[in-house]
Design a protein around this motif. Structure first.
Motif, PDB file in Angstrom:
ATOM      1  N   GLU A  44       0.835  -1.197   0.000  1.00  0.00           N
ATOM      2  CA  GLU A  44       0.000   0.000   0.000  1.00  0.00           C
ATOM      3  C   GLU A  44       0.869   1.244   0.000  1.00  0.00           C
ATOM      4  N   VAL A  45       0.538   2.155  -0.900  1.00  0.00           N
ATOM      5  CA  VAL A  45       1.201   3.452  -0.964  1.00  0.00           C
ATOM      6  C   VAL A  45       0.116   4.513  -0.866  1.00  0.00           C
ATOM      7  N   GLN A  46       0.234   5.378   0.125  1.00  0.00           N
ATOM      8  CA  GLN A  46      -0.723   6.462   0.270  1.00  0.00           C
ATOM      9  C   GLN A  46      -0.234   7.680  -0.505  1.00  0.00           C
ATOM     10  N   LEU A  47      -1.175   8.340  -1.150  1.00  0.00           N
ATOM     11  CA  LEU A  47      -0.904   9.574  -1.871  1.00  0.00           C
ATOM     12  C   LEU A  47      -1.674  10.661  -1.138  1.00  0.00           C
ATOM     13  N   ARG A  48      -0.950  11.574  -0.503  1.00  0.00           N
ATOM     14  CA  ARG A  48      -1.631  12.615   0.275  1.00  0.00           C
ATOM     15  C   ARG A  48      -0.703  13.785   0.564  1.00  0.00           C
ATOM     16  N   ASP A  49      -1.306  14.933   0.707  1.00  0.00           N
ATOM     17  CA  ASP A  49      -0.570  16.138   1.089  1.00  0.00           C
ATOM     18  C   ASP A  49       0.699  16.334   0.258  1.00  0.00           C
ATOM     19  N   TYR A  50       0.620  16.049  -1.025  1.00  0.00           N
ATOM     20  CA  TYR A  50       1.747  16.211  -1.945  1.00  0.00           C
ATOM     21  C   TYR A  50       2.955  15.370  -1.540  1.00  0.00           C
ATOM     22  N   ARG A  51       2.680  14.115  -1.124  1.00  0.00           N
ATOM     23  CA  ARG A  51       3.760  13.171  -0.821  1.00  0.00           C
ATOM     24  C   ARG A  51       3.263  11.745  -0.943  1.00  0.00           C
ATOM     25  N   PHE A  52       4.216  10.817  -1.031  1.00  0.00           N
ATOM     26  CA  PHE A  52       3.931   9.394  -1.036  1.00  0.00           C
ATOM     27  C   PHE A  52       4.331   8.835   0.326  1.00  0.00           C
ATOM     28  N   ILE A  53       3.522   7.938   0.858  1.00  0.00           N
ATOM     29  CA  ILE A  53       3.853   7.288   2.126  1.00  0.00           C
ATOM     30  C   ILE A  53       3.667   5.789   1.927  1.00  0.00           C
ATOM     31  N   PRO A  54       4.717   4.978   2.025  1.00  0.00           N
ATOM     32  CA  PRO A  54       6.087   5.365   2.300  1.00  0.00           C
ATOM     33  C   PRO A  54       6.715   6.070   1.099  1.00  0.00           C
ATOM     34  N   GLN A  55       7.761   6.814   1.369  1.00  0.00           N
ATOM     35  CA  GLN A  55       8.426   7.565   0.310  1.00  0.00           C
ATOM     36  C   GLN A  55       9.309   6.650  -0.541  1.00  0.00           C
ATOM     37  N   GLU A  56       9.744   5.541   0.038  1.00  0.00           N
ATOM     38  CA  GLU A  56      10.555   4.576  -0.709  1.00  0.00           C
ATOM     39  C   GLU A  56       9.885   3.207  -0.679  1.00  0.00           C
ATOM     40  N   VAL A  57       9.744   2.608  -1.850  1.00  0.00           N
ATOM     41  CA  VAL A  57       9.157   1.270  -1.977  1.00  0.00           C
ATOM     42  C   VAL A  57      10.239   0.346  -2.513  1.00  0.00           C
ATOM     43  N   GLN A  58      10.464  -0.763  -1.820  1.00  0.00           N
ATOM     44  CA  GLN A  58      11.503  -1.704  -2.254  1.00  0.00           C
ATOM     45  C   GLN A  58      10.853  -2.976  -2.781  1.00  0.00           C
ATOM     46  N   LEU A  59      11.277  -3.389  -3.968  1.00  0.00           N
ATOM     47  CA  LEU A  59      10.771  -4.594  -4.615  1.00  0.00           C
ATOM     48  C   LEU A  59      11.920  -5.516  -4.963  1.00  0.00           C
ATOM     49  N   ILE A  60      11.583  -6.779  -5.194  1.00  0.00           N
ATOM     50  CA  ILE A  60      12.573  -7.763  -5.631  1.00  0.00           C
ATOM     51  C   ILE A  60      12.348  -8.015  -7.118  1.00  0.00           C
ATOM     52  N   ALA A  61      13.419  -7.944  -7.887  1.00  0.00           N
ATOM     53  CA  ALA A  61      13.328  -8.163  -9.336  1.00  0.00           C
ATOM     54  C   ALA A  61      12.659  -9.505  -9.620  1.00  0.00           C
ATOM     55  N   ASP A  62      11.856  -9.548 -10.654  1.00  0.00           N
ATOM     56  CA  ASP A  62      11.166 -10.758 -11.115  1.00  0.00           C
ATOM     57  C   ASP A  62      10.117 -11.286 -10.136  1.00  0.00           C
ATOM     58  N   GLN A  63       9.718 -10.497  -9.135  1.00  0.00           N
ATOM     59  CA  GLN A  63       8.642 -10.901  -8.236  1.00  0.00           C
ATOM     60  C   GLN A  63       7.519  -9.865  -8.335  1.00  0.00           C
ATOM     61  N   PRO A  64       6.467 -10.191  -9.084  1.00  0.00           N
ATOM     62  CA  PRO A  64       5.375  -9.231  -9.243  1.00  0.00           C
ATOM     63  C   PRO A  64       4.711  -8.900  -7.908  1.00  0.00           C
TER      64      PRO A  64
END
Length: 141
Positions: A44-64
């Motif tokens: 979940e990424v929140q979009l609010r008050d002109y920012r993203f929360i969390p500001q950094e999203v970490q994913l693993i390559a090849d894992q949808p």
């Protein structure tokens, strides 16, 4: 004189909402509010008050993953945009005010990618210029 209900709202409910927000913020930024939808992780990424929360999203390559974009601003529409070297990896998702959208994302190759809101109201700075920017970090397993 203030209405008794308004006074009660200011003195009890509003501080409780503020306290809950402060308590949940570290959980979101630490990535603890992930859900699991079968074999696909939901982030979940929140979009609010002109920012993203969390500001950094970490994913693993090849894992949808499924990104759940939640616009907590009741009126202001936001956008989740990423421009990659390969246009096949570009993301451009509009999220109307007060709504949420789920979409499946195949992570691009390992690296760091800038996320931003591309929305702009006439005669005003864009949401990106107002600081609505984040980072997508894709790592190898």
């Amino acid at each position: 004189m203030k209405h008794p209900f308004c006074h009660a709202m200011q003195s009890t409910i509003m501080p409780a909402i503020l306290l809950m927000s402060l308590l949940l913020a570290p959980l979101v930024s630490a990535g603890w509010l992930y859900a699991d939808q079968g074999d696909i992780k939901v982030i979940e990424v929140q979009l609010r008050d002109y920012r993203f929360i969390p500001q950094e999203v970490q994913l693993i390559a090849d894992q949808p993953v499924i990104l759940r974009l939640v616009n907590t601003d009741s009126i202001t529409p936001h956008n989740f945009t990423m421009k990659a070297a390969s246009s096949a990896a570009d993301i451009n998702v509009d999220v109307p005010g007060g709504e949420s959208i789920d979409f499946q994302l195949e992570p691009p190759p390992a690296g760091r990618y800038t996320l931003f809101c591309a929305n702009k109201f006439m005669f005003m700075k864009s949401h990106h210029e107002k600081g609505m920017e984040g980072t997508l970090v894709v790592v190898t397993e």
